[in-house]
Design a protein around this motif. Structure first.
Motif, PDB file in Angstrom:
ATOM      1  N   ALA A 299       0.859  -1.187   0.000  1.00  0.00           N
ATOM      2  CA  ALA A 299       0.000   0.000   0.000  1.00  0.00           C
ATOM      3  C   ALA A 299       0.894   1.235   0.000  1.00  0.00           C
ATOM      4  CB  ALA A 299      -0.899  -0.001   1.232  1.00  0.00           C
ATOM      5  N   PHE A 300       0.675   2.140  -0.964  1.00  0.00           N
ATOM      6  CA  PHE A 300       1.550   3.306  -1.031  1.00  0.00           C
ATOM      7  C   PHE A 300       0.821   4.639  -0.976  1.00  0.00           C
ATOM      8  CE2 PHE A 300       0.462   2.449  -5.443  1.00  0.00           C
ATOM      9  CZ  PHE A 300       0.348   3.696  -6.043  1.00  0.00           C
ATOM     10  N   LYS A 301      -0.496   4.624  -0.949  1.00  0.00           N
ATOM     11  CA  LYS A 301      -1.232   5.889  -0.898  1.00  0.00           C
ATOM     12  C   LYS A 301      -2.639   5.621  -0.396  1.00  0.00           C
ATOM     13  CE  LYS A 301      -2.601   9.739  -4.008  1.00  0.00           C
ATOM     14  NZ  LYS A 301      -1.971  10.880  -3.338  1.00  0.00           N
ATOM     15  N   VAL A 302      -3.150   6.547   0.418  1.00  0.00           N
ATOM     16  CA  VAL A 302      -4.511   6.456   0.936  1.00  0.00           C
ATOM     17  C   VAL A 302      -5.246   7.743   0.571  1.00  0.00           C
ATOM     18  CG1 VAL A 302      -5.955   6.211   2.994  1.00  0.00           C
ATOM     19  CG2 VAL A 302      -3.781   4.985   2.858  1.00  0.00           C
ATOM     20  N   VAL A 303      -6.436   7.611   0.016  1.00  0.00           N
ATOM     21  CA  VAL A 303      -7.254   8.772  -0.349  1.00  0.00           C
ATOM     22  C   VAL A 303      -8.619   8.615   0.312  1.00  0.00           C
ATOM     23  CG1 VAL A 303      -8.352  10.051  -2.216  1.00  0.00           C
ATOM     24  CG2 VAL A 303      -6.071   9.084  -2.548  1.00  0.00           C
ATOM     25  N   SER A 304      -8.999   9.620   1.099  1.00  0.00           N
ATOM     26  CA  SER A 304     -10.297   9.596   1.783  1.00  0.00           C
ATOM     27  C   SER A 304     -11.171  10.723   1.251  1.00  0.00           C
ATOM     28  CB  SER A 304     -10.124   9.769   3.297  1.00  0.00           C
ATOM     29  OG  SER A 304      -9.292   8.764   3.827  1.00  0.00           O
ATOM     30  N   ASP A 305     -12.447  10.439   1.047  1.00  0.00           N
ATOM     31  CA  ASP A 305     -13.407  11.484   0.697  1.00  0.00           C
ATOM     32  C   ASP A 305     -14.755  11.112   1.296  1.00  0.00           C
ATOM     33  OD1 ASP A 305     -14.522   9.541  -0.972  1.00  0.00           O
ATOM     34  OD2 ASP A 305     -13.465  10.278  -2.752  1.00  0.00           O
ATOM     35  N   THR A 306     -15.771  11.841   0.891  1.00  0.00           N
ATOM     36  CA  THR A 306     -17.090  11.621   1.497  1.00  0.00           C
ATOM     37  C   THR A 306     -17.654  10.240   1.193  1.00  0.00           C
ATOM     38  OG1 THR A 306     -18.047  12.675  -0.464  1.00  0.00           O
ATOM     39  CG2 THR A 306     -17.678  14.066   1.481  1.00  0.00           C
ATOM     40  N   MET A 310     -10.035   4.906  -0.278  1.00  0.00           N
ATOM     41  CA  MET A 310      -9.401   4.045  -1.272  1.00  0.00           C
ATOM     42  C   MET A 310      -7.919   3.933  -0.934  1.00  0.00           C
ATOM     43  SD  MET A 310     -10.924   4.551  -5.092  1.00  0.00           S
ATOM     44  CE  MET A 310     -10.209   6.160  -5.324  1.00  0.00           C
ATOM     45  N   VAL A 311      -7.397   2.716  -0.992  1.00  0.00           N
ATOM     46  CA  VAL A 311      -5.989   2.457  -0.744  1.00  0.00           C
ATOM     47  C   VAL A 311      -5.339   2.032  -2.062  1.00  0.00           C
ATOM     48  CG1 VAL A 311      -4.311   1.094   0.555  1.00  0.00           C
ATOM     49  CG2 VAL A 311      -6.468   1.761   1.637  1.00  0.00           C
ATOM     50  N   TYR A 312      -4.331   2.795  -2.493  1.00  0.00           N
ATOM     51  CA  TYR A 312      -3.606   2.453  -3.716  1.00  0.00           C
ATOM     52  C   TYR A 312      -2.546   1.405  -3.388  1.00  0.00           C
ATOM     53  CZ  TYR A 312      -5.510   6.610  -6.095  1.00  0.00           C
ATOM     54  OH  TYR A 312      -6.336   7.543  -6.665  1.00  0.00           O
ATOM     55  N   VAL A 313      -2.474   0.348  -4.198  1.00  0.00           N
ATOM     56  CA  VAL A 313      -1.499  -0.717  -3.955  1.00  0.00           C
ATOM     57  C   VAL A 313      -0.759  -1.056  -5.244  1.00  0.00           C
ATOM     58  CG1 VAL A 313      -2.830  -1.737  -2.066  1.00  0.00           C
ATOM     59  CG2 VAL A 313      -3.139  -2.602  -4.398  1.00  0.00           C
ATOM     60  N   ARG A 314       0.466  -1.507  -5.080  1.00  0.00           N
ATOM     61  CA  ARG A 314       1.227  -2.109  -6.179  1.00  0.00           C
ATOM     62  C   ARG A 314       1.301  -3.603  -5.882  1.00  0.00           C
ATOM     63  NH1 ARG A 314       6.112  -1.913  -9.417  1.00  0.00           N
ATOM     64  NH2 ARG A 314       6.302  -4.082 -10.097  1.00  0.00           N
ATOM     65  N   VAL A 315       0.849  -4.414  -6.825  1.00  0.00           N
ATOM     66  CA  VAL A 315       0.895  -5.865  -6.667  1.00  0.00           C
ATOM     67  C   VAL A 315       2.232  -6.352  -7.231  1.00  0.00           C
ATOM     68  CG1 VAL A 315      -0.198  -8.054  -7.209  1.00  0.00           C
ATOM     69  CG2 VAL A 315      -1.608  -6.017  -6.886  1.00  0.00           C
ATOM     70  N   THR A 368      -5.326  -0.413   6.883  1.00  0.00           N
ATOM     71  CA  THR A 368      -4.121  -0.363   6.053  1.00  0.00           C
ATOM     72  C   THR A 368      -3.765   1.081   5.727  1.00  0.00           C
ATOM     73  OG1 THR A 368      -4.651  -2.512   5.075  1.00  0.00           O
ATOM     74  CG2 THR A 368      -3.102  -1.112   3.870  1.00  0.00           C
ATOM     75  N   VAL A 369      -2.505   1.433   5.925  1.00  0.00           N
ATOM     76  CA  VAL A 369      -2.031   2.785   5.635  1.00  0.00           C
ATOM     77  C   VAL A 369      -0.773   2.694   4.769  1.00  0.00           C
ATOM     78  CG1 VAL A 369      -2.998   3.754   7.748  1.00  0.00           C
ATOM     79  CG2 VAL A 369      -0.662   2.880   7.767  1.00  0.00           C
ATOM     80  N   GLU A 418      -3.959  10.022   5.177  1.00  0.00           N
ATOM     81  CA  GLU A 418      -3.663  10.274   3.768  1.00  0.00           C
ATOM     82  C   GLU A 418      -2.208  10.694   3.564  1.00  0.00           C
ATOM     83  OE1 GLU A 418      -6.060  12.880   1.466  1.00  0.00           O
ATOM     84  OE2 GLU A 418      -7.947  12.068   2.178  1.00  0.00           O
ATOM     85  N   ASP A 419      -1.725  11.584   4.394  1.00  0.00           N
ATOM     86  CA  ASP A 419      -0.389  12.167   4.228  1.00  0.00           C
ATOM     87  C   ASP A 419       0.434  11.902   5.481  1.00  0.00           C
ATOM     88  OD1 ASP A 419       1.877  13.631   3.834  1.00  0.00           O
ATOM     89  OD2 ASP A 419       0.868  15.494   3.305  1.00  0.00           O
ATOM     90  N   PRO A 420       1.242  10.846   5.491  1.00  0.00           N
ATOM     91  CA  PRO A 420       1.995  10.506   6.709  1.00  0.00           C
ATOM     92  C   PRO A 420       3.093  11.501   7.060  1.00  0.00           C
ATOM     93  CG  PRO A 420       2.590   9.042   4.894  1.00  0.00           C
ATOM     94  CD  PRO A 420       1.437   9.868   4.412  1.00  0.00           C
TER      95      PRO A 420
END
Length: 674
Positions: A299-306, A310-315, A368-369, A418-420
Motif C-alpha cells: 500500500a503506497f497511498k490512501v485517499v479519503s473522501d465523502t 481508497m488504498v492504492y497498492v502495487r501488486v 491499512t495505511v 492520507e499524508d503521513p
C-alpha cells in the motif's frame, strides 16, 4: 493478448514541465482527446481544486495509457519540496522514471532530491530535457550538469535541431534521422527526414561518443564494433536497455512538451529502455513478478473522501480479486477486498482482477495505511516500507465552534492517514492542537483542505519552527520506582546508559541485561517509558532524539513489579539522565538556492549573512547568478518578500530541509521566553 507493462513516474523540480509532459502523453496515447493546460487550470492530472488554482501539483496522480502495444501505468508527481512524500511513495512502487529537466535552469534542487530517492529505491530512469524552445535553453550545458551534479554517466540519444525560438525537433543519433515537428499544433505533424547539413559534423561526433558508451554492455557487439563492423539499431537499443537497467548510464532525450515536440520519441524510449515489472526485482529487494505465486502487495497511498477510503497498492506477486481476504503483515490483521479499481486521475474503472505488476485502488481496507504490506495469509512477508521525513514546522489549529470541535479530530486523523508526513499532537503546556508538516505551503494546503473537504472552520496560529533536542554526553543512571498504597505496590529498578548518536539516527534502544535482571516481559515497557519521556525534552519541551539507550541492569519484585512500574521507572530515569547529559536545542537548517540577476548578488549575500546563513558556493546559470547556502528555518519566514524587494522582483529562491544543528544561546532564550 497480455500487454507488456511499464510502471513509470514523471519526476522533476517544480515548473520543469512534468504535468505538461504528462498531459501530452495522455493526448498522444489517445487517453485524452484534448490537452489540458496548467496555466488555464484544466489539466487532467492536476484535478484537485487547489492544484488548479495554484498552478502546481500537490498530489501524485495515476493513470493507465497504451502505446504501441505496451501498457504504461503512469504517475505524475509533485515538484515542490513540501510534497516530497508523494514522490517518495510513488518511487517506492515504480519500476522506472522519466526525469524532466528545464532546458534553461538545468539540474535544480528538487531534481537532485528526487534523483537520490530514485537511487535509494534502485529505479532506472531516462532524462528528458524540456523547454528547449525557451530563451536561454542550452542542451549541452544541461547534459553536462546532469553528469556533474548527479554523478551519473549520460548517453545522449538525441541532438536538438535549432535552439530557443528556432527549435524544430531532434536528430535520433541511433538511426541518424531528423525528427521535426512543422507546427506547434497536436497530431500528425511529426516528420522524419535526413540530418540537416549544418549538423552532420556534430551528429557524427555525438554518435561516436554514444556508441563508445553503450557497446560495452554486450561482449559480442563490442567485439564486432572493435573490428570495424557497425552494430544494427536493434543491437544498439538492446545495449541501451541493458545499461539503463543496470544503472551504467542514463539515456538523455530532448524536446519542448508545451509545443508538442519530442513526446512520441519519449514514449518510444520509455517502452524500449525502462524495465518491465520484475526485471530489476533482485537489486530493488522485491519478490519476483509471478502472477501465480502467493500474494505480495504494498500500500503506497490512501485517499479519503465523502464516499469512503481508497488504498492504492502495487501488486508485486500473485493476484488480487474482489472478495479476497488478505493479511496485513504490519498489523497482523486480516482484511477483505471489497472492490478493485483501475485509476485514471480522479476517475476510476472497476476491475475483476489485478495481477503481478499492476497498480490499483482498493475499497474495503480499514486498517491499512501507507507502507503496509498485504500478503497471502499462507505465505506472509513484509516488504520494505516507505520512509517518511520528520516535519520541520508547526501551526496551532483551534476549532471556531462547538460543532467544529466535534469534527476536528476526525478530520485531522483522516488527513494524517492520507499524508503521513503530517503529524498531529497536543502541546503539553498550552493544550493547543499542533499540526506539523514539511513547510508553510503544505500546512496552508492542509488548512484549506480542512475547510473545503472536511467543512471544519479553524483559527490558525503563526507557523512555528519544529525544534528538537538531543544529548551531547554519555551518562549512566539508576532509578528505583517504589510505591506502596495498601494493596499491591509498584516496584521497578532500572540502570540505563545514554549516549549521543549522529544526527538523523533517532532513538535506538538496546537490552544488554544478563541473568534475568529484568524479566523479558518488562523490557518493552522500559523502551516505551524512555520513548514517551523523550517526547518532552528538558531544555524547552521539544522531542529529544539521536541517542542510544541501553538497559544494562535492574531489579524486580515477584509480586509488585509490573509493566506500568517499569515504564514509570524508565521515564524518570530518562528525565534524570537528560539533565546530566548536556542537553542542547536543535533547529532545522534548510538548503537554500537563490537565483538572482548578477546586479543583486551583493545584497543577497549580505541578507543571507544577517539571517545566520552559511554560503556554500556561487555559480552562474545563463545570465543569472546562483547562490547556495545553509540557513536556519527560523530566519527564512517572510524571506520571499525581502528577496523581491531587494531585487525589484527579479530574484527567486527554493529551499528544502537539510539537517538539524545546535541552536545558539540567543535562539534558546527566545524559545524559552515564548
Amino acid at each position: 493478448m497480455k500487454h507488456p507493462i511499464r510502471n513509470i513516474g514523471v519526476i522533476a523540480h517544480v515548473d520543469a514541465g512534468k504535468t505538461t509532459t504528462s498531459e501530452r502523453i495522455l493526448f498522444h496515447t489517445g487517453k485524452s482527446h484534448r490537452i489540458g493546460d496548467v496555466s488555464h487550470g484544466d489539466t487532467t492530472m492536476d484535478f484537485d481544486e487547489q492544484e488548479r488554482r495554484r498552478g502546481i501539483t500537490i498530489n501524485s496522480a495515476a493513470t493507465t495509457v497504451f502505446w504501441k502495444g505496451a501498457q504504461i501505468n503512469l504517475i505524475d508527481t509533485p515538484g515542490h519540496i513540501d510534497f516530497n512524500i508523494e514522490v517518495n511513495r510513488s518511487l517506492r512502487v515504480l519500476d522506472g522514471a522519466i526525469v524532466v529537466f528545464d532546458g534553461v535552469a538545468g539540474v535544480e534542487p528538487q531534481t537532485e532530491t528526487n534523483w537520490r530517492l530514485a537511487d535509494r529505491y534502485h529505479v532506472p530512469r531516462i532524462a528528458f530535457i524540456n523547454k528547449l524552445d525557451r530563451i536561454g535553453a542550452d542542451f549541452p550545458r544541461v547534459v553536462a550538469m546532469i553528469g556533474e551534479r548527479l554523478g551519473v554517466r549520460t548517453a545522449v540519444l538525441q541532438w536538438p535541431i535549432g535552439a530557443e525560438g528556432g527549435f524544430e525537433g531532434v536528430v535520433d543519433l541511433l538511426t541518424q534521422r531528423a525528427l521535426t515537428w512543422t507546427s506547434e499544433d497536436v497530431g500528425g505533424n511529426l516528420h522524419e527526414g535526413p540530418v540537416p547539413a549544418h549538423l552532420q559534423g556534430v551528429v557524427q561526433a555525438q554518435r561516436a561518443k554514444l556508441l563508445d558508451a553503450i557497446v560495452e554492455q554486450d561482449d559480442d557487439v563490442l567485439a564486432a564494433f572493435l573490428e570495424g563492423r557497425e552494430p544494427t539499431v536493434a543491437q544498439l537499443q538492446a545495449c541501451i536497455r541493458k545499461g539503463t537497467l543496470a544503472g551504467a548510464f542514463v539515456p538523455v532525450l530532448a524536446g519542448a512538451a508545451f509545443k508538442n515536440k519530442g513526446v512520441e520519441p519519449l514514449l518510444d524510449a520509455a517502452v524500449a529502455y525502462l524495465p518491465a515489472p520484475g526485471e530489476v526485482a533482485a537489486q530493488a529487494g522485491q519478490p519476483e513478478a509471478d502472477p501465480d505465486g502467493p500474494l505480495a502487495a504494498l500500500a503506497f497511498k490512501v485517499v479519503s473522501d465523502t464516499s469512503g477510503t481508497m488504498v492504492y497498492v502495487r501488486v508485486y506477486r500473485g493476484r488480487l480479486r474482489p472478495g479476497d481476504v488478505v493479511l496485513n503483515t504490519n498489523t497482523g490483521r486480516r482484511e477483505r477486498i471489497a472492490r478493485l479499481y483501475e485509476v485514471h486521475a480522479n476517475k476510476v474503472e472497476e476491475r475483476s482482477v489485478i495481477e503481478a505488476g499492476g497498480i490499483a485502488a482498493i475499497v474495503g481496507l480499514k486498517d491499512t495505511v501507507t507502507g503496509h504490506t498485504l500478503a497471502d495469509p499462507a505465505a506472509p512477508l513484509v516488504l520494505e516500507t516507505i520512509t517518511v521525513p520528520e516535519p520541520v514546522m508547526d501551526v496551532a489549529v483551534e476549532p471556531k465552534t462547538q460543532a467544529d470541535q466535534q469534527h476536528l479530530g476526525k478530520a485531522l486523523a483522516a488527513m494524517v492517514r492520507e499524508d503521513p508526513s503530517l503529524r498531529v499532537r497536543q502541546d503539553a503546556e498550552s493544550g493547543q492542537t499542533l499540526l506539523s508538516g514539511m513547510g508553510e505551503l503544505q500546512l496552508e494546503v492542509s488548512i484549506e483542505k480542512l475547510r473545503s473537504r472536511h467543512h471544519v472552520e479553524v483559527s490558525v496560529g503563526r507557523p512555528q519552527v519544529a525544534f528538537r533536542e538531543t544529548l551531547t554526553r554519555a551518562v549512566e543512571v539508576t532509578h528505583l520506582h517504589k510505591k506502596q498504597s495498601g494493596g499491591p505496590g509498584q516496584y521497578a529498578e532500572v540502570t540505563l546508559q545514554f549516549e549521543p548518536l549522529p544526527r538523523g539516527e533517532g532513538v535506538v534502544f538496546e537490552n544488554r541485561t544478563v541473568g534475568g535482571a529484568v524479566p523479558r516481559e518488562f523490557v518493552p515497557a522500559v523502551e516505551a517509558g524512555v520513548r514517551r519521556a523523550a517526547q518532552t525534552g528538558v531544555v524547552a519541551g521539544y522531542a529529544t532524539e539521536d541517542f542510544r539507550v541501553s538497559l544494562v541492569d535492574g531489579r524486580f519484585h515477584e509480586r509488585d513489579s509490573s509493566t506500568v512500574a517499569f515504564e514509570l521507572a524508565a521515564a524518570a530515569a530518562f528525565r534524570e539522565a537528560a539533565v546530566q547529559a548536556g542537553p542542547v536545542l536543535l533547529e532545522p537548517v534548510m538548503a537554500v538556492e537563490v537565483i538572482t540577476p548578477a546586479d543583486f548578488v551583493g545584497d543577497v549575500l549580505g541578507d543571507l549573512s544577517r539571517r545566520r546563513g552559511l554560503v556554500r558556493g556561487q555559480d552562474t546559470r545563463g545570465n543569472a547568478a546562483v547562490v547556495d547556502a545553509h540557513v536556519p528555518l527560523k530566519e527564512m519566514f517572510g524571506y520571499i518578500g525581502h528577496l523581491r524587494a531587494m531585487s525589484s522582483g527579479r530574484a527567486q529562491y527554493t529551499m528544502q530541509f537539510d539537517h538539524y544543528a545546535e541552536a545558539p544561546a540567543s535562539v534558546l532564550d527566545t524559545v524559552r521566553s515564548r
